[in-house]
Structures are given as C-alpha cells and as structure tokens.
Write a protein that holds these residues in place. Structure first.
Motif, PDB file in Angstrom:
ATOM      1  N   PRO A 113       0.834  -1.204   0.000  1.00 50.92           N
ATOM      2  CA  PRO A 113       0.000   0.000   0.000  1.00 50.92           C
ATOM      3  C   PRO A 113       0.873   1.260   0.000  1.00 50.92           C
ATOM      4  CG  PRO A 113       0.077  -0.909   2.201  1.00 50.92           C
ATOM      5  CD  PRO A 113       0.828  -1.869   1.318  1.00 50.92           C
ATOM      6  N   THR A 114       1.745   1.347  -0.982  1.00 50.30           N
ATOM      7  CA  THR A 114       2.641   2.486  -1.137  1.00 50.30           C
ATOM      8  C   THR A 114       2.552   2.965  -2.584  1.00 50.30           C
ATOM      9  OG1 THR A 114       4.522   1.105  -1.770  1.00 50.30           O
ATOM     10  CG2 THR A 114       4.224   1.523   0.594  1.00 50.30           C
ATOM     11  N   THR A 115       3.222   4.061  -2.878  1.00 53.66           N
ATOM     12  CA  THR A 115       3.209   4.566  -4.253  1.00 53.66           C
ATOM     13  C   THR A 115       3.822   3.557  -5.215  1.00 53.66           C
ATOM     14  OG1 THR A 115       3.382   6.825  -3.403  1.00 53.66           O
ATOM     15  CG2 THR A 115       3.896   6.485  -5.736  1.00 53.66           C
ATOM     16  N   PHE A 116       4.911   2.916  -4.797  1.00 53.25           N
ATOM     17  CA  PHE A 116       5.532   1.882  -5.637  1.00 53.25           C
ATOM     18  C   PHE A 116       4.584   0.708  -5.822  1.00 53.25           C
ATOM     19  CE2 PHE A 116       8.554  -1.900  -5.748  1.00 53.25           C
ATOM     20  CZ  PHE A 116       8.774  -1.806  -7.117  1.00 53.25           C
ATOM     21  N   GLY A 117       3.889   0.313  -4.772  1.00 53.37           N
ATOM     22  CA  GLY A 117       2.920  -0.780  -4.879  1.00 53.37           C
ATOM     23  C   GLY A 117       1.798  -0.447  -5.837  1.00 53.37           C
ATOM     24  N   SER A 118       1.333   0.795  -5.813  1.00 56.82           N
ATOM     25  CA  SER A 118       0.276   1.212  -6.745  1.00 56.82           C
ATOM     26  C   SER A 118       0.767   1.145  -8.188  1.00 56.82           C
ATOM     27  CB  SER A 118      -0.173   2.639  -6.413  1.00 56.82           C
ATOM     28  OG  SER A 118      -0.755   2.695  -5.123  1.00 56.82           O
ATOM     29  N   ALA A 119       2.041   1.506  -8.399  1.00 55.23           N
ATOM     30  CA  ALA A 119       2.609   1.427  -9.748  1.00 55.23           C
ATOM     31  C   ALA A 119       2.707  -0.021 -10.208  1.00 55.23           C
ATOM     32  CB  ALA A 119       3.986   2.083  -9.764  1.00 55.23           C
ATOM     33  N   LEU A 120       3.052  -0.928  -9.318  1.00 53.99           N
ATOM     34  CA  LEU A 120       3.099  -2.352  -9.655  1.00 53.99           C
ATOM     35  C   LEU A 120       1.716  -2.846 -10.070  1.00 53.99           C
ATOM     36  CD1 LEU A 120       5.360  -3.679  -6.752  1.00 53.99           C
ATOM     37  CD2 LEU A 120       5.938  -3.762  -9.190  1.00 53.99           C
ATOM     38  N   ASN A 121       0.717  -2.495  -9.271  1.00 55.83           N
ATOM     39  CA  ASN A 121      -0.650  -2.943  -9.574  1.00 55.83           C
ATOM     40  C   ASN A 121      -1.145  -2.369 -10.888  1.00 55.83           C
ATOM     41  OD1 ASN A 121      -0.678  -4.297  -7.104  1.00 55.83           O
ATOM     42  ND2 ASN A 121      -1.590  -2.569  -6.017  1.00 55.83           N
ATOM     43  N   ARG A 122      -0.875  -1.097 -11.106  1.00 62.54           N
ATOM     44  CA  ARG A 122      -1.373  -0.423 -12.299  1.00 62.54           C
ATOM     45  C   ARG A 122      -0.678  -0.915 -13.574  1.00 62.54           C
ATOM     46  NH1 ARG A 122      -0.333   4.012 -10.545  1.00 62.54           N
ATOM     47  NH2 ARG A 122       1.645   4.480 -11.557  1.00 62.54           N
ATOM     48  N   SER A 123       0.636  -1.080 -13.487  1.00 59.05           N
ATOM     49  CA  SER A 123       1.417  -1.434 -14.680  1.00 59.05           C
ATOM     50  C   SER A 123       1.396  -2.927 -14.985  1.00 59.05           C
ATOM     51  CB  SER A 123       2.869  -0.973 -14.508  1.00 59.05           C
ATOM     52  OG  SER A 123       2.939   0.422 -14.315  1.00 59.05           O
ATOM     53  N   LEU A 124       1.214  -3.750 -13.965  1.00 57.48           N
ATOM     54  CA  LEU A 124       1.308  -5.201 -14.156  1.00 57.48           C
ATOM     55  C   LEU A 124      -0.026  -5.903 -13.920  1.00 57.48           C
ATOM     56  CD1 LEU A 124       4.763  -5.768 -12.396  1.00 57.48           C
ATOM     57  CD2 LEU A 124       4.304  -5.470 -14.838  1.00 57.48           C
ATOM     58  N   ALA A 125      -0.531  -5.837 -12.695  1.00 58.07           N
ATOM     59  CA  ALA A 125      -1.743  -6.589 -12.358  1.00 58.07           C
ATOM     60  C   ALA A 125      -2.919  -6.196 -13.237  1.00 58.07           C
ATOM     61  CB  ALA A 125      -2.082  -6.380 -10.885  1.00 58.07           C
ATOM     62  N   ASP A 126      -3.046  -4.917 -13.547  1.00 60.31           N
ATOM     63  CA  ASP A 126      -4.163  -4.466 -14.380  1.00 60.31           C
ATOM     64  C   ASP A 126      -4.041  -4.968 -15.814  1.00 60.31           C
ATOM     65  OD1 ASP A 126      -5.093  -3.205 -12.169  1.00 60.31           O
ATOM     66  OD2 ASP A 126      -4.679  -1.161 -12.839  1.00 60.31           O
ATOM     67  N   ARG A 127      -2.887  -5.483 -16.189  1.00 61.86           N
ATOM     68  CA  ARG A 127      -2.673  -6.047 -17.529  1.00 61.86           C
ATOM     69  C   ARG A 127      -2.630  -7.569 -17.487  1.00 61.86           C
ATOM     70  NH1 ARG A 127       2.022  -2.083 -20.135  1.00 61.86           N
ATOM     71  NH2 ARG A 127       1.028  -0.106 -19.575  1.00 61.86           N
ATOM     72  N   ASN A 128      -3.143  -8.140 -16.395  1.00 66.16           N
ATOM     73  CA  ASN A 128      -3.168  -9.594 -16.206  1.00 66.16           C
ATOM     74  C   ASN A 128      -1.767 -10.198 -16.170  1.00 66.16           C
ATOM     75  OD1 ASN A 128      -6.028  -9.794 -16.134  1.00 66.16           O
ATOM     76  ND2 ASN A 128      -6.105  -9.745 -18.370  1.00 66.16           N
ATOM     77  N   ILE A 129      -0.841  -9.441 -15.649  1.00 68.04           N
ATOM     78  CA  ILE A 129       0.529  -9.934 -15.448  1.00 68.04           C
ATOM     79  C   ILE A 129       0.737 -10.152 -13.958  1.00 68.04           C
ATOM     80  CG2 ILE A 129       2.982  -9.409 -15.673  1.00 68.04           C
ATOM     81  CD1 ILE A 129       2.331  -7.739 -18.112  1.00 68.04           C
ATOM     82  N   VAL A 130       1.091 -11.366 -13.587  1.00 70.66           N
ATOM     83  CA  VAL A 130       1.358 -11.696 -12.191  1.00 70.66           C
ATOM     84  C   VAL A 130       2.797 -11.319 -11.872  1.00 70.66           C
ATOM     85  CG1 VAL A 130       1.163 -13.497 -10.436  1.00 70.66           C
ATOM     86  CG2 VAL A 130      -0.195 -13.653 -12.525  1.00 70.66           C
ATOM     87  N   PHE A 131       3.046 -10.941 -10.619  1.00 72.88           N
ATOM     88  CA  PHE A 131       4.401 -10.532 -10.264  1.00 72.88           C
ATOM     89  C   PHE A 131       4.763 -10.929  -8.837  1.00 72.88           C
ATOM     90  CE2 PHE A 131       1.590  -7.017  -9.208  1.00 72.88           C
ATOM     91  CZ  PHE A 131       2.023  -6.607  -7.947  1.00 72.88           C
ATOM     92  N   ASP A 132       6.027 -11.159  -8.634  1.00 72.10           N
ATOM     93  CA  ASP A 132       6.639 -11.287  -7.317  1.00 72.10           C
ATOM     94  C   ASP A 132       7.703 -10.212  -7.206  1.00 72.10           C
ATOM     95  OD1 ASP A 132       5.105 -13.501  -6.678  1.00 72.10           O
ATOM     96  OD2 ASP A 132       6.689 -14.961  -7.100  1.00 72.10           O
ATOM     97  N   VAL A 133       7.990  -9.802  -5.998  1.00 68.31           N
ATOM     98  CA  VAL A 133       9.086  -8.864  -5.755  1.00 68.31           C
ATOM     99  C   VAL A 133       9.966  -9.454  -4.658  1.00 68.31           C
ATOM    100  CG1 VAL A 133       9.769  -6.528  -5.106  1.00 68.31           C
ATOM    101  CG2 VAL A 133       7.656  -6.894  -6.401  1.00 68.31           C
ATOM    102  N   ASN A 134      11.229  -9.668  -4.974  1.00 69.31           N
ATOM    103  CA  ASN A 134      12.190 -10.233  -4.025  1.00 69.31           C
ATOM    104  C   ASN A 134      13.246  -9.200  -3.675  1.00 69.31           C
ATOM    105  OD1 ASN A 134      10.987 -12.908  -4.169  1.00 69.31           O
ATOM    106  ND2 ASN A 134      11.893 -13.047  -6.202  1.00 69.31           N
ATOM    107  N   LEU A 135      13.718  -9.262  -2.439  1.00 63.09           N
ATOM    108  CA  LEU A 135      14.744  -8.340  -1.958  1.00 63.09           C
ATOM    109  C   LEU A 135      16.011  -9.126  -1.620  1.00 63.09           C
ATOM    110  CD1 LEU A 135      12.512  -6.233   0.480  1.00 63.09           C
ATOM    111  CD2 LEU A 135      12.911  -5.862  -1.975  1.00 63.09           C
ATOM    112  N   PHE A 136      17.126  -8.703  -2.169  1.00 63.50           N
ATOM    113  CA  PHE A 136      18.420  -9.336  -1.894  1.00 63.50           C
ATOM    114  C   PHE A 136      19.323  -8.320  -1.193  1.00 63.50           C
ATOM    115  CE2 PHE A 136      16.607 -11.466  -5.544  1.00 63.50           C
ATOM    116  CZ  PHE A 136      16.828 -12.816  -5.287  1.00 63.50           C
TER     117      PHE A 136
END
Length: 214
Positions: A113-136
């Motif tokens: 629930p952040t600005t980056f999260g909204s960009a992920l949802n808008r750019s990917l999820a709304d286009r039926n693209i599933v995503f994971d985000v990993n931190l190293f």
C-alpha cells in the motif's frame, strides 16, 4: 523397271500413323513429370510447415518474455527516478518483524500500500501480469540473503525478471503504517543488518521484479 514409289508411300503412311502414338507417349511423360513435381512440392511444403511451426511458437514466447522484461525494467527505472522504491523498503513494522499491513510479513494479494505498490498494480496486475518482488541484501560477513516483499504465486517457465539496486544509509528512517518517519535504520530491528558498520552506508538492497502471464 519397277518403281519404288509405292514402297516409299507405304513407309510414309506407317510413319504418319505412328505420330498419334508418339504424341500420346509424350503427353503421358509430361503428365508424369508434372505429377512428380507436384508431389515434390507438396512434400517440401509439408516439411516446411513442420519445421516452422515449433520455431514460430518459440519465437512468439520469447517475444512475450522480452516484452515482459522490458515492462518490468521500465517500471523499476521510472519508479527509481520518482523516488518511490526506497520508501517502500522502509515501510517496515519492526514490532511485527515484517512489512506493514501483512499477516506474514509479505504482501500476498497485491503490491504494497505504497506509491511503488500502486505502480506495480497499475502497470502489471491491471494487464493480467502476475508478479513477485524479491529483496536481496548482504550480511556483514558478505553472504547474500533474500526475502520476499510480494509473493503472488510461483513463476511460470516463461517468467521474466528485472532488478535494480538501492543504497540504504544509517540515518534512513523506517516508516510507520501512516507514512510517519520513525527511528533510523541503525537503531531499528530491520530485516537487513548493517553490512558496513564503519561507514554511513547501511546496506545495498537489490529489488527484483519477476513477471509472468496468468
């Protein structure tokens, strides 16, 4: 003296009589050649179709993967420029040992629930693209560790990835659920420890976005 004209006439008649047979033979030969060429063309076409079909599918899949990778790379680049990714990394609930508004410390239904999260949802999820985000990140002994930020499922065989690194500093402050700045990283129980105690750099976190089609 006996004339040889009748003999020559009979020979000419026989020769003329055989012309239709020769013409029929030539026609049969031409038909056989044409049929053979048609058969050969059909075989070559069938072989061409057989050979091209898998290549076409493979090329199409590769094209989709390249598109997905470009989309993820572009998203990371634009959000890094907008300065939305580091605040998401700092959106940490130290009392719950996880990110805010999660049940198990990781987002499993959508982006944060952040600005980056909204960009992920808008750019990917709304286009039926599933995503994971990993931190190293790295430990003080140099070992590389990882933890998920977003886990929406297991990537498919045709998943694509994009990543970008971000430097966190000792005086960066973690954020409360409402976005209020709290204590600094060096005084907080954070998922990544201080990998460079003798410098103002706290750690370098690589953010990896994995994308694939539903």
């Amino acid at each position: 003296m006996v004339s040889d004209r009748p003999e020559r006439s009979r020979t000419a008649d026989r020769s003329e009589a055989s012309h239709p047979e020769r013409r029929r033979g030539q026609a049969y030969t031409l038909e056989a050649v044409a049929a053979g060429m048609l058969l050969l063309a059909s075989v070559l076409f069938a072989l061409q179709v057989t050979a091209v079909t898998p290549l076409t599918g493979s090329t199409s899949s590769q094209h989709i993967e390249n598109q997905q990778a470009s989309l993820a790379e572009g998203l990371l680049a634009s959000e890094a420029e907008n300065g939305t990714i580091v605040p998401t990394l700092l959106y940490w609930n130290e009392t719950g040992s996880g990110f805010h508004n999660t049940s198990r410390g990781v987002y499993e239904r959508a982006g944060p629930p952040t600005t980056f999260g909204s960009a992920l949802n808008r750019s990917l999820a709304d286009r039926n693209i599933v995503f994971d985000v990993n931190l190293f990140y790295v430990r003080p002994n140099g070992e590389r560790e990882s933890r998920p930020l977003v886990n929406l499922g297991d990537p498919s065989d045709h998943a694509s990835t994009a990543s970008r690194s971000f430097t966190l500093y000792d005086d960066d402050r973690v954020l409360a659920a409402n976005g209020t700045a709290l204590g600094s990283l060096e005084n907080t129980s954070y998922f990544a420890s201080d990998a460079a105690p003798n410098s103002r750099v706290y750690n370098v976190v690589e953010v990896e976005v994995v994308v694939w089609r539903m």
